[in-house]
Design a protein around this motif. Structure first.
Motif, mmCIF file in Angstrom:
data_model
loop_
_atom_site.group_PDB
_atom_site.id
_atom_site.type_symbol
_atom_site.label_atom_id
_atom_site.label_comp_id
_atom_site.label_asym_id
_atom_site.label_seq_id
_atom_site.Cartn_x
_atom_site.Cartn_y
_atom_site.Cartn_z
ATOM 1 N N LEU A 65 -18.894 -25.012 28.591
ATOM 2 C CA LEU A 65 -17.963 -25.060 29.717
ATOM 3 C C LEU A 65 -16.638 -25.607 29.221
ATOM 4 C CD1 LEU A 65 -20.403 -26.806 32.245
ATOM 5 C CD2 LEU A 65 -20.188 -24.350 31.773
ATOM 6 N N VAL A 66 -15.560 -24.822 29.384
ATOM 7 C CA VAL A 66 -14.234 -25.225 28.920
ATOM 8 C C VAL A 66 -13.274 -25.164 30.101
ATOM 9 C CG1 VAL A 66 -12.330 -24.736 27.342
ATOM 10 C CG2 VAL A 66 -14.696 -24.329 26.606
ATOM 11 N N HIS A 67 -12.512 -26.228 30.280
ATOM 12 C CA HIS A 67 -11.574 -26.292 31.401
ATOM 13 C C HIS A 67 -10.284 -26.964 30.944
ATOM 14 C CE1 HIS A 67 -12.520 -25.406 35.741
ATOM 15 N NE2 HIS A 67 -11.223 -25.690 35.800
ATOM 16 N N GLY A 68 -9.189 -26.588 31.571
ATOM 17 C CA GLY A 68 -7.923 -27.248 31.327
ATOM 18 C C GLY A 68 -7.753 -28.442 32.247
ATOM 19 N N ALA A 69 -7.301 -29.558 31.689
ATOM 20 C CA ALA A 69 -7.116 -30.761 32.504
ATOM 21 C C ALA A 69 -6.040 -30.579 33.557
ATOM 22 C CB ALA A 69 -6.761 -31.942 31.599
ATOM 23 N N ASP A 70 -5.102 -29.636 33.320
ATOM 24 C CA ASP A 70 -3.997 -29.412 34.254
ATOM 25 C C ASP A 70 -4.225 -28.205 35.148
ATOM 26 O OD1 ASP A 70 -2.750 -31.566 33.030
ATOM 27 O OD2 ASP A 70 -1.636 -30.303 31.623
ATOM 28 N N VAL A 99 -8.375 -23.804 39.796
ATOM 29 C CA VAL A 99 -9.789 -24.170 39.815
ATOM 30 C C VAL A 99 -9.854 -25.547 39.157
ATOM 31 C CG1 VAL A 99 -12.118 -23.597 39.038
ATOM 32 C CG2 VAL A 99 -10.529 -21.766 39.662
ATOM 33 N N ARG A 100 -9.982 -26.562 39.949
ATOM 34 C CA ARG A 100 -9.847 -27.927 39.443
ATOM 35 C C ARG A 100 -10.932 -28.252 38.416
ATOM 36 N NH1 ARG A 100 -5.051 -30.563 41.352
ATOM 37 N NH2 ARG A 100 -4.466 -29.414 43.252
ATOM 38 N N PRO A 101 -10.591 -29.051 37.416
ATOM 39 C CA PRO A 101 -11.583 -29.391 36.387
ATOM 40 C C PRO A 101 -12.809 -30.108 36.927
ATOM 41 C CG PRO A 101 -9.543 -30.663 36.101
ATOM 42 C CD PRO A 101 -9.261 -29.600 37.098
ATOM 43 N N ARG A 102 -12.748 -30.604 38.159
ATOM 44 C CA ARG A 102 -13.942 -31.215 38.738
ATOM 45 C C ARG A 102 -15.087 -30.206 38.814
ATOM 46 N NH1 ARG A 102 -15.530 -29.647 43.444
ATOM 47 N NH2 ARG A 102 -14.150 -28.563 44.886
ATOM 48 N N ASN A 103 -14.770 -28.890 38.844
ATOM 49 C CA ASN A 103 -15.820 -27.877 38.854
ATOM 50 C C ASN A 103 -16.681 -27.968 37.603
ATOM 51 O OD1 ASN A 103 -15.481 -25.524 41.132
ATOM 52 N ND2 ASN A 103 -13.539 -26.566 40.727
ATOM 53 N N THR A 104 -16.030 -28.025 36.447
ATOM 54 C CA THR A 104 -16.784 -28.148 35.196
ATOM 55 C C THR A 104 -17.496 -29.485 35.128
ATOM 56 O OG1 THR A 104 -15.661 -26.542 33.796
ATOM 57 C CG2 THR A 104 -16.361 -28.578 32.732
ATOM 58 N N ARG A 105 -16.843 -30.552 35.579
ATOM 59 C CA ARG A 105 -17.488 -31.865 35.544
ATOM 60 C C ARG A 105 -18.724 -31.892 36.440
ATOM 61 N NH1 ARG A 105 -11.733 -33.879 35.584
ATOM 62 N NH2 ARG A 105 -11.341 -34.620 33.459
ATOM 63 N N ALA A 106 -18.637 -31.251 37.612
ATOM 64 C CA ALA A 106 -19.771 -31.247 38.530
ATOM 65 C C ALA A 106 -20.955 -30.498 37.939
ATOM 66 C CB ALA A 106 -19.360 -30.627 39.865
ATOM 67 N N LEU A 107 -20.695 -29.332 37.336
ATOM 68 C CA LEU A 107 -21.801 -28.583 36.744
ATOM 69 C C LEU A 107 -22.369 -29.321 35.542
ATOM 70 C CD1 LEU A 107 -23.640 -26.177 36.617
ATOM 71 C CD2 LEU A 107 -21.862 -24.918 35.370
ATOM 72 N N ALA A 108 -21.509 -29.933 34.725
ATOM 73 C CA ALA A 108 -21.997 -30.699 33.580
ATOM 74 C C ALA A 108 -22.901 -31.838 34.034
ATOM 75 C CB ALA A 108 -20.821 -31.242 32.774
#
Length: 330
Positions: A245-250, A254-263
């Motif tokens: 899962l790769v997301h941009g902090a900025d 699609v806010r990075p909380r999406n990746t954090r929630a799935l992680a």
């Protein structure tokens, strides 16, 4: 979640300044401006092709359809230079699913993904899917499963390894990829076992986006009674294939909380994954940096290649067991 929007303010100007004059010289400034506003991904793909000196590193071996809808199409691209006896040493495959808020996009505009990964020994299948208004949930997942069924059935004809298939997607395409991996209904509907997917890479993917709060997601999911069942975060399970899962902090779309929630959900069930949130990147950046005009930032490609190298290496037998991908706090 907005449609892919190429943000001029976020360009790596030094590199784009090299590519843009070539494009403008070839098509005229007015045509260049029109192309930038109408289809920035196609323009990015053209810039990548020009900066590479053409398509010398890849070879298109098939364009096919896996359904009656014009969007149900795919292209198979392989490295142009393959060693003798390549059919006896089949290539690992990355099936790429484009973004566009489930309402826009053409897989043919993403050949830069194939050029980039072909340099490292991977075949790439660019897969389309039905878009709105025909493409309401679950059409995009049915089509993703249909494309994977086609790849499994036709891999051997092109020297591809059906035992080493990864699926990769950006934004809405990342959602599609994750749901194919985490909810076994969709692969099961086309007769595939969950093990058909060796790995998943999701860039800037929406995974936990309720309540629906924009026209695209409402049009795509608003008719579903059980909306919780449409969220990847609610399908985490220990037997999931390895996930990157790769997301941009900025990312403001699609806010990075999406990746954090799935992680976090994957952590709870002990599923193999790696999650990274990269500073200085917006929604489009994890995709853009895989094309030559923006390749100076190599963080995403490094993550992708390291991940693929461990879960489906470009050499060696397909029977090698998948290693554990340990969680990475983000």
């Amino acid at each position: 979640m907005a449609i892919f929007d190429f943000d001029m303010a976020d360009m790596a100007w030094a590199e784009w300044a090299f590519a843009a004059p070539l494009l403008v010289g070839g098509m005229g400034y007015a045509a260049f401006a029109r192309a930038l506003s109408r289809n920035p991904v196609a323009l990015l793909n053209a810039a990548d092709r020009i900066m590479r000196g053409g398509n010398r590193t890849v070879r298109l071996v098939e364009s096919a359809r896996f359904g009656a809808n014009p969007a149900q199409k795919l292209q198979v691209l392989v490295p142009a230079r393959r060693p003798a006896g390549a059919l006896n040493n089949p290539l690992p495959v990355v099936v790429f699913i484009h973004g566009g808020a489930w309402m826009s996009g053409d897989p043919h505009d993403y050949r830069f993904i194939a050029r980039t990964l072909a340099d490292h020994g991977f075949a790439v299948v660019l897969a389309g899917y039905r878009l709105l208004p025909q493409g309401r949930h679950p059409a995009m997942l049915e089509d993703g499963a249909g494309a994977l069924r086609w790849v499994v059935d036709n891999a051997a004809r092109h020297g591809l390894d059906p035992g080493r298939i990864a699926v990769m997607g950006h934004s809405a395409g990342g959602y599609n990829a994750l749901m194919l991996a985490l909810d076994p209904r969709w692969l099961g509907a086309v007769g595939l076992e969950p093990a058909a997917l060796r790995a998943v890479i999701a860039l800037s993917a929406p995974t936990d986006f309720l309540p629906l709060d924009d026209p695209a997601s409402t049009a795509t999911f608003g008719h579903i009674a059980d909306l919780a069942a449409t969220q990847p975060v609610n399908h985490a399970h220990a037997d999931a294939p390895p996930l990157l899962l790769v997301h941009g902090a900025d990312d403001r779309r699609v806010r990075p909380r999406n990746t954090r929630a799935l992680a976090a959900a994957l952590d709870r069930v002990g599923a193999p994954h790696r999650a990274v949130v990269l500073e200085g990147m917006n929604h489009e950046a994890p995709l853009k940096v895989l094309a030559r005009p923006f390749a100076r930032d190599g963080r995403v490609l490094a993550e992708v290649l390291d991940f693929l190298g461990r879960v489906q290496p470009s050499v060696g037998p397909a029977t090698v067991a998948s290693p554990t991908v340990h969680p990475n706090p983000c």
